[in-house]
Structure formats: C-alpha cells, structure tokens
Write a protein that holds these residues in place. Structure first.
Motif, PDB file in Angstrom:
ATOM      1  N   LYS A   9       0.834  -1.204   0.000  1.00  0.00           N
ATOM      2  CA  LYS A   9       0.000   0.000   0.000  1.00  0.00           C
ATOM      3  C   LYS A   9       0.865   1.249   0.000  1.00  0.00           C
ATOM      4  CE  LYS A   9      -0.814   0.842   4.969  1.00  0.00           C
ATOM      5  NZ  LYS A   9      -1.840   1.055   5.998  1.00  0.00           N
ATOM      6  N   ASP A  10       2.062   1.146   0.614  1.00  0.00           N
ATOM      7  CA  ASP A  10       2.956   2.308   0.617  1.00  0.00           C
ATOM      8  C   ASP A  10       3.395   2.680  -0.793  1.00  0.00           C
ATOM      9  OD1 ASP A  10       2.862   2.711   3.345  1.00  0.00           O
ATOM     10  OD2 ASP A  10       4.505   1.326   3.734  1.00  0.00           O
ATOM     11  N   GLU A  11       3.627   1.671  -1.617  1.00  0.00           N
ATOM     12  CA  GLU A  11       4.032   1.944  -3.002  1.00  0.00           C
ATOM     13  C   GLU A  11       2.885   2.563  -3.803  1.00  0.00           C
ATOM     14  OE1 GLU A  11       5.974  -1.181  -5.108  1.00  0.00           O
ATOM     15  OE2 GLU A  11       7.588  -1.366  -3.640  1.00  0.00           O
ATOM     16  N   VAL A  22      -2.406  12.814   5.746  1.00  0.00           N
ATOM     17  CA  VAL A  22      -0.949  12.667   5.645  1.00  0.00           C
ATOM     18  C   VAL A  22      -0.296  13.243   6.897  1.00  0.00           C
ATOM     19  CG1 VAL A  22       1.114  13.449   4.409  1.00  0.00           C
ATOM     20  CG2 VAL A  22      -0.865  12.639   3.123  1.00  0.00           C
ATOM     21  N   LEU A  23      -0.770  14.426   7.300  1.00  0.00           N
ATOM     22  CA  LEU A  23      -0.225  15.091   8.483  1.00  0.00           C
ATOM     23  C   LEU A  23      -0.422  14.235   9.735  1.00  0.00           C
ATOM     24  CD1 LEU A  23       1.043  17.889   9.075  1.00  0.00           C
ATOM     25  CD2 LEU A  23      -1.205  18.606   9.873  1.00  0.00           C
ATOM     26  N   ALA A  24      -1.626  13.665   9.848  1.00  0.00           N
ATOM     27  CA  ALA A  24      -1.947  12.871  11.034  1.00  0.00           C
ATOM     28  C   ALA A  24      -1.094  11.614  11.109  1.00  0.00           C
ATOM     29  CB  ALA A  24      -3.428  12.499  11.033  1.00  0.00           C
ATOM     30  N   ALA A  25      -0.822  11.007   9.963  1.00  0.00           N
ATOM     31  CA  ALA A  25      -0.111   9.734   9.954  1.00  0.00           C
ATOM     32  C   ALA A  25       1.404   9.913   9.983  1.00  0.00           C
ATOM     33  CB  ALA A  25      -0.511   8.924   8.726  1.00  0.00           C
ATOM     34  N   ALA A  26       1.882  11.012   9.424  1.00  0.00           N
ATOM     35  CA  ALA A  26       3.320  11.180   9.197  1.00  0.00           C
ATOM     36  C   ALA A  26       4.206  10.928  10.419  1.00  0.00           C
ATOM     37  CB  ALA A  26       3.598  12.553   8.608  1.00  0.00           C
ATOM     38  N   PRO A  27       3.893  11.528  11.589  1.00  0.00           N
ATOM     39  CA  PRO A  27       4.851  11.390  12.686  1.00  0.00           C
ATOM     40  C   PRO A  27       4.981   9.958  13.204  1.00  0.00           C
ATOM     41  CG  PRO A  27       3.187  13.098  13.154  1.00  0.00           C
ATOM     42  CD  PRO A  27       2.739  12.348  11.955  1.00  0.00           C
ATOM     43  N   HIS A  28       3.991   9.111  12.919  1.00  0.00           N
ATOM     44  CA  HIS A  28       4.007   7.773  13.507  1.00  0.00           C
ATOM     45  C   HIS A  28       4.414   6.691  12.525  1.00  0.00           C
ATOM     46  CE1 HIS A  28       2.573   9.132  17.281  1.00  0.00           C
ATOM     47  NE2 HIS A  28       1.555   9.741  16.726  1.00  0.00           N
ATOM     48  N   SER A  29       4.565   7.038  11.277  1.00  0.00           N
ATOM     49  CA  SER A  29       4.814   6.004  10.288  1.00  0.00           C
ATOM     50  C   SER A  29       6.101   6.273   9.509  1.00  0.00           C
ATOM     51  CB  SER A  29       3.623   5.949   9.319  1.00  0.00           C
ATOM     52  OG  SER A  29       4.019   5.334   8.118  1.00  0.00           O
ATOM     53  N   ALA A  46       2.081  13.812  18.696  1.00  0.00           N
ATOM     54  CA  ALA A  46       0.695  13.464  19.036  1.00  0.00           C
ATOM     55  C   ALA A  46      -0.244  14.639  18.789  1.00  0.00           C
ATOM     56  CB  ALA A  46       0.601  13.013  20.492  1.00  0.00           C
ATOM     57  N   VAL A  47       0.209  15.841  19.104  1.00  0.00           N
ATOM     58  CA  VAL A  47      -0.601  17.035  18.839  1.00  0.00           C
ATOM     59  C   VAL A  47      -0.812  17.173  17.338  1.00  0.00           C
ATOM     60  CG1 VAL A  47      -0.628  19.562  18.903  1.00  0.00           C
ATOM     61  CG2 VAL A  47       0.068  18.269  20.931  1.00  0.00           C
ATOM     62  N   LEU A  48       0.276  16.986  16.595  1.00  0.00           N
ATOM     63  CA  LEU A  48       0.228  17.097  15.137  1.00  0.00           C
ATOM     64  C   LEU A  48      -0.731  16.060  14.558  1.00  0.00           C
ATOM     65  CD1 LEU A  48       1.788  18.786  13.008  1.00  0.00           C
ATOM     66  CD2 LEU A  48       3.209  16.784  12.641  1.00  0.00           C
ATOM     67  N   ALA A  49      -0.655  14.843  15.065  1.00  0.00           N
ATOM     68  CA  ALA A  49      -1.482  13.759  14.541  1.00  0.00           C
ATOM     69  C   ALA A  49      -2.960  14.009  14.815  1.00  0.00           C
ATOM     70  CB  ALA A  49      -1.055  12.429  15.151  1.00  0.00           C
ATOM     71  N   ALA A  50      -3.264  14.579  15.969  1.00  0.00           N
ATOM     72  CA  ALA A  50      -4.670  14.744  16.356  1.00  0.00           C
ATOM     73  C   ALA A  50      -5.275  16.025  15.814  1.00  0.00           C
ATOM     74  CB  ALA A  50      -4.782  14.716  17.879  1.00  0.00           C
ATOM     75  N   PHE A  52       7.564  21.596   9.295  1.00  0.00           N
ATOM     76  CA  PHE A  52       7.417  21.084   7.934  1.00  0.00           C
ATOM     77  C   PHE A  52       8.579  20.178   7.562  1.00  0.00           C
ATOM     78  CE2 PHE A  52       7.669  21.645   3.265  1.00  0.00           C
ATOM     79  CZ  PHE A  52       6.398  21.235   2.924  1.00  0.00           C
ATOM     80  N   ARG A  53       9.792  20.669   7.815  1.00  0.00           N
ATOM     81  CA  ARG A  53      10.969  19.897   7.445  1.00  0.00           C
ATOM     82  C   ARG A  53      11.079  18.621   8.277  1.00  0.00           C
ATOM     83  NH1 ARG A  53      16.919  22.292   6.151  1.00  0.00           N
ATOM     84  NH2 ARG A  53      15.601  23.502   4.772  1.00  0.00           N
ATOM     85  N   LEU A  54      10.848  18.722   9.577  1.00  0.00           N
ATOM     86  CA  LEU A  54      11.010  17.556  10.449  1.00  0.00           C
ATOM     87  C   LEU A  54       9.911  16.527  10.237  1.00  0.00           C
ATOM     88  CD1 LEU A  54      12.003  19.316  13.796  1.00  0.00           C
ATOM     89  CD2 LEU A  54      13.473  17.840  12.414  1.00  0.00           C
ATOM     90  N   PHE A  55       8.656  16.972  10.199  1.00  0.00           N
ATOM     91  CA  PHE A  55       7.550  16.012  10.224  1.00  0.00           C
ATOM     92  C   PHE A  55       7.000  15.673   8.843  1.00  0.00           C
ATOM     93  CE2 PHE A  55       7.282  17.573  14.673  1.00  0.00           C
ATOM     94  CZ  PHE A  55       7.424  16.342  15.294  1.00  0.00           C
TER      95      PHE A  55
END
Lengths: 194, 194
Positions: A58-60, A109-116, B108-112, B166-169
């Motif tokens: 799915k990532d591809e 995308v924003l919500a998922a980005a930090p965790h994936s 977590a803040v960003l994701a939510a 933006f750059r980090l996440f």
C-alpha cells in the motif's frame, strides 16, 4: 488478458487514475491505518492481483498516488517574476490544503506522518518531487538576477509551505489572499528595518 | 479535606505538575483518542473527583498542561539582538520537536490536530500564549530599530516554526544548527538579490 494492463505501454496500469483516486479517498476517509490493498482494489474495481502486479504494498501505491494523481496535480507558474511565481505557488498550496477535495488528504498525511516511518519516506519522496518540479521557478529567477547564484530553494519553500501548514493546522487560523503576498514579501525582502 | 487542593491558594491543584506530566505522557503514549480523565487520574494518582473539580473535560486539562507544564516551559531569550533572540527561540523549538521527552508530545498534537476541533481550539490558545510570551523579543527589536514599527511577529514566527515542523515532520528531513541561523537570516534579510 488482464483488463487493467491491456494495451498499456506507459509503465502504469490503464486504470491508474481510478486506483490513485481510490487510494487518496480511502486515506482521507479511513486514515493511513485503514488504507489496505484490499480496500483499494474494491474501491477502484481492479483485481487485487493486478494491483500487486504493479505495486508490492500500500505504501508503493500511496507514493505513486501522491505523486501522479490528477487530484494533486499543479502547474508550475511562469508569470515573469519570482514574486509572481511564488504567490501563484502559494495559492496552489493554499487551495490544496483547504479545498474540500484535497484538504482531508493533507490532514490524513499530516496525522499519519509522525508515527509512520513508511509514510515519512513517502513524504520525503513527495516533497522532493515537488521541489524538482518547482526548480525552474528558481532557475529563472537566478537567470533574471532576482536571486543570488547558489540560493537554496528548499529553505524558501519550507518557509512558505511550512508557515501555511502551521497556521492552518496547528494554529487553526485562516490564511487570506493578503497573507500569501505578505509571506512572499517577507521571504524575499526580509523583516529587518533598513 | 482533599489532598490535591489542601492548602492551595494558587488557582490550581497542589498536584498540578503531576497531573500535567501524566496528561502529556498519556497523549504521547496513547494519542488524543486514548487520553481520558480516568487515565489521567490513575496515572497522576489524583482522585477523579478532584480532577473534575478543576477541569470539566480532558480538553481543559490538556490545554492547561500544554500551557503550564514544566516539560514544555521555555525561557524567552534576551541576547541583546533580534537575530540572537530568534536563533535562541528557534533552538528551543527545535529541542521541543526533537528531544525524546517532548517530540512524542509534538507528534501526538500534530497527529490529532486536523481531526479534532477541540484540539484545534487548544492549539490556537497554546500558540497564542507562546506569541504573548515572545512579544518582548519583538517589542525590544522595534525599540532598538531592528524592525519597523507595526511589524507583525506572527508571520515571522509562523515561518520559523512552520519551516521547522514542515521539514522535520512532513519532509522527514533533519534540521541542523546551521539551518537555524540560515532560517533566521532569511526571515530578517530576505532571499532577494540586491
């Protein structure tokens, strides 16, 4: 004969647009966790076998959808000035982040980005591709003498795009037409008193 | 007599720091969805009744935690120059977004944020509070003649903080010490050739 690749010589399945749209809609509706090859196949009415023939995961598919979908397409402006080109580019980004068709995709995308980590890699590729396409704006500006040689376009785009993401999604504030021009003016002219 | 508010005259429960830490740790561990009054009470070893006496909902505790927790505290620099103050402030933001104690909270803040109107309101209040505290940096810079009167500090901070988020996440790229100074230089001096 497989209908999805039948007669296709372009390096992507014939129903690619439907697959990309389905992928981005699913991401917006269900989030990254809810995105599966099964669901993409079902929604785009393509055999799962066909899907797997083109993409291993799915990532591809998601990476391809983000880069090639008509939904996220943007034209690189050529207004004759750097300032004009950057205002136009900012306007495209603003539309992408706020219009009802694309804002949920950006939010997902924003919500998922930090965790994936996988999505992080996709984000890296997606923005690298955008930067590549925006390159002529900066090349022309240097040729016109509007920017010094060796200007790094990335920092300029991080600031324009980052300020917009930050204001819209984190500060939960609106971005108006005037703000786009003000941001471009700041990035080009600086805030310092002269 | 309730132990949490016993002898307290400061407008917050005596175990406020423990409550705030528990709230932010839970947010980082379980995400916004997993954050509950029950879990906060359990983790901070405070009665749920006490918690509800001070805050009506998890959103209220979270807003208080983000604004008042020692974990997210930052000192407003006064280096003698706007450039120095902005580099220092950028460094604080960078630490907040990358250190192991606080990066998961930011993520977590960003994701939510994009999916929760309540968290959007909290974000708005949190960054308004930060802006309020950063105000002296800009007031002093105007007094020293480094910035024109009527400079809007928000756009400058949106750019510095936004480019970093933006750059980090989103671009999933690193931010180095040199990048902090380069960003401040860009925002103060502009990219345009002179």
């Amino acid at each position: 004969m497989d209908t999805a690749s039948d007669g296709n010589t372009s390096g992507r399945p014939r129903r690619a647009d439907a697959i990309f749209t389905a992928t981005l809609e699913l991401l917006a509706d269900k989030g990254y966790e809810g995105l599966t090859m099964e669901a993409i196949a079902l929604r785009s009415e393509v055999n799962k076998t066909t899907l797997y023939r083109w993409w291993k995961s799915k990532d591809e598919v998601l990476a391809a959808a983000l880069t090639h979908s008509d939904l996220l397409t943007f034209s690189v402006p050529d207004t004759g000035s750097l300032r004009g080109d950057l205002v136009e580019t900012s306007r495209s980004i603003h539309t992408l982040l706020t219009s009802s068709a694309t804002a949920p995709i950006a939010a997902a995308v924003l919500a998922a980005a930090p965790h994936s980590p996988a999505l992080a890699a996709i984000g890296r590729a997606f923005f690298a591709d955008r930067a590549e396409r925006e390159h002529p704006i900066f090349r022309r500006a240097i040729d016109r003498g509007e920017l010094p040689e060796h200007t790094d376009p990335r920092l300029i785009m991080d600031m324009l795009a980052g300020a917009m993401w930050f204001r819209l999604f984190l500060r939960a504030d609106a971005v108006h037409e005037d703000d786009l021009a003000a941001a471009v003016d700041l990035v080009l002219d600086g805030a310092a008193a002269r």
